[in-house]
Enzyme design. Structure first.
Site, PDB file in Angstrom:
ATOM      1  N   ASP B  30     -13.322  -7.699  -4.190  1.00 49.84           N
ATOM      2  CA  ASP B  30     -14.302  -7.779  -3.090  1.00 49.84           C
ATOM      3  C   ASP B  30     -14.772  -6.385  -2.688  1.00 49.84           C
ATOM      4  OD1 ASP B  30     -13.811 -10.546  -2.880  1.00 49.84           O
ATOM      5  OD2 ASP B  30     -12.043 -10.136  -1.641  1.00 49.84           O
ATOM      6  N   VAL B  31     -13.949  -5.386  -2.994  1.00 46.12           N
ATOM      7  CA  VAL B  31     -14.227  -4.017  -2.535  1.00 46.12           C
ATOM      8  C   VAL B  31     -14.169  -3.070  -3.729  1.00 46.12           C
ATOM      9  CG1 VAL B  31     -13.422  -2.132  -1.050  1.00 46.12           C
ATOM     10  CG2 VAL B  31     -13.183  -4.519  -0.294  1.00 46.12           C
TER      11      VAL B  31
END
Lengths: 332, 332
Positions: B30-31
């Protein structure tokens, strides 16, 4: 009291205030190799008794050789410095009169052996550089330049004002592209000594020269330079960024490199077993004498190494003194 | 394809030209924490496809954080640099429209995390400095100064023109004597970052501050800095002389120091198992992600480390690409 192996753990003799021990020690040697900074003087401050101690040694027929890693000065500069500090440039014979120059009483300048001279000899006489790669890129002061000139070695960099400037945005592209106005294609050696004008541009150029195949040399690797009783960045600190960037150590020509000892012996022709190295740094001066298999080493506590370094450290002299002029007590 | 331990010897996946592999990889995270120099750009040259790749990630709901060891710039400077290179400062939502700022869509400047910022936070919030030792002596450029100011940390040195001069003979005595016009008695920290105006005086002062008890910090220890497709001296090269003189390593606040990862996590609050570090240097970027127990690491070959480094070196990423924009093929 035999000279020990570098790795041995002898206990050095402490000779300060021991006239008999001093006389016994001096009698073992005909030649004394002296480190200068931290032994004879610190910066521009000549230690009391230095002049008298050197006179005493000469009076007793000892040959004195000044061996210095300070690359900022040439031998001629050193002669001036010695003169300025009152260290005599003629030799007094044992009867107190000024001696004529004999074979072993070489002209004064020839008693000085500096890392810049050692480096120049190494480049001119040992390295076999290709015809088109004979130039030296210098990080350093005029002492190196003078000694390179004395050996007819061409160089760039050094004290040239063109290198004493801030790095400019366009420099990156020019250096990356190998622009020959910044990167001389004839440079085959990078020689790094003490440079009081070190800057980013000089480091960037040195790095790129080595990456392009130049031989990486250092006049010496002393990390510090004594001055005014304190320590300041030495020649080794100029090489440190390049060592980190390149992941490669330079060939160092100053103490403790035996390239320097071989050059000194080649010039002065002495019996190593009758020679003593005098210095303030265990890991350069004392190591230099030990690895050179000299008859002895003498530490003094007026510079970098402490009593603990000499007595308990990994590299120990044969004997040590609080200060060089403690040798004068041998006459008591 | 689990993230490996730093010491393991996994074989990284080569994902260039493998759309299915790329999609599988991207779905794990996600990051994305991005190193900048050598990944997004080199010097002032933005790599083709950088902008589109970042847009693709954002479009797919990925959070992007720029993590840079370049200490010469502040976060504000970086924002300008990113803008200048055409890297968008607003975030495009998955339907193609400009998204409103939501909780995870932080203002653009807050997506940037630099070693100068990390250092300033460390000094202001972690170090417990005595009341009379709160000043920082800076070797570095304005980026460090701006971040120190943002944390209300007083400093001397840095870009002050008074330090951009040759060392003078009288400086040695003054420094040795602790002259307070040269050595501020309130300095309790020496912080060394990349300084394009490094000189002998600055190094001498830094050495004496540390010898007098100051804490030795470095923004980062990268020995080189990529620019124009070549390498130039980095912040680590500024610390190298001091490390050699002091026989002491600095506490380094940039990658791979986990002090930086902790600070990033404290600010951005993310699940480490769903985060991936992207970088060009195995021994800083990839190590940073591995030691931070991130879910993944991704190497790119547009900077310092080679394919051999990634595939056979001691620190290996989970996967690697020829270049960042190869991620665009995940849409094929």
């Amino acid at each position: 009291m035999a000279q020990s192996h570098p790795a041995s753990t002898n206990t050095p003799s402490y000779l300060t205030g021991d006239p008999a021990g001093l006389r016994e020690f001096l009698d073992k040697f005909d030649v004394f190799l002296f480190d200068c900074d931290g032994v004879l003087w610190s910066g521009d401050h000549c230690f009391p008794g230095t002049v008298e101690t050197l006179e005493l040694l000469r009076k007793n027929g000892k040959q004195v050789v000044f061996v210095t890693n300070n690359s900022t000065k040439s031998r001629a500069d050193y002669r001036k410095k010695l003169d300025g500090l009152g260290i005599p440039s003629t030799v007094v014979s044992s009867d107190g009169h000024h001696a004529r120059e004999t074979e072993w009483l070489t002209p004064y300048q020839e008693e000085i052996f500096s890392s810049s001279y050692s480096s120049s000899i190494y480049i001119s006489r040992i390295l076999q550089l290709p015809e088109n790669k004979r130039k030296v890129y210098v990080i350093g002061e005029s002492g190196i330049e003078q000694e390179l000139r004395s050996e007819n070695v061409p160089f760039v960099g050094g004290t040239d004002p063109a290198y004493r400037r801030d790095v400019q945005p366009e420099d990156y592209k020019r250096i990356a592209a190998g622009d020959t106005s910044l990167l001389d294609p004839e440079v085959g050696v990078v020689l790094v000594g003490l440079d009081f004008h070190l800057n980013y541009l000089k480091l960037a150029l040195a790095y790129h020269y080595v990456k392009r195949g130049a031989i990486f040399l250092a006049t010496n690797i002393d990390s510090t330079l004594p001055n005014s009783g304190a320590l300041f960045p030495g020649a080794g600190s100029m090489s440190a960024p390049l060592i980190m960037m390149l992941g490669q150590d330079p060939v160092a020509l100053g103490k403790p490199s035996q390239a320097m000892m071989d050059a000194i012996e080649g010039k002065f022709k002495f019996d190593r077993t009758r020679a003593c190295m005098v210095g303030d740094r265990a890991n350069t001066d004392i190591r230099f004498g030990l690895e050179g298999n000299l008859g002895g080493t003498l530490g003094v506590l007026t510079g970098v190494s402490s009593k603990e370094d000499f007595v308990s450290g990994p590299v120990r002299p044969l004997a040590y003194l609080d200060k060089l002029s403690d040798l004068l007590a041998s006459e008591q």
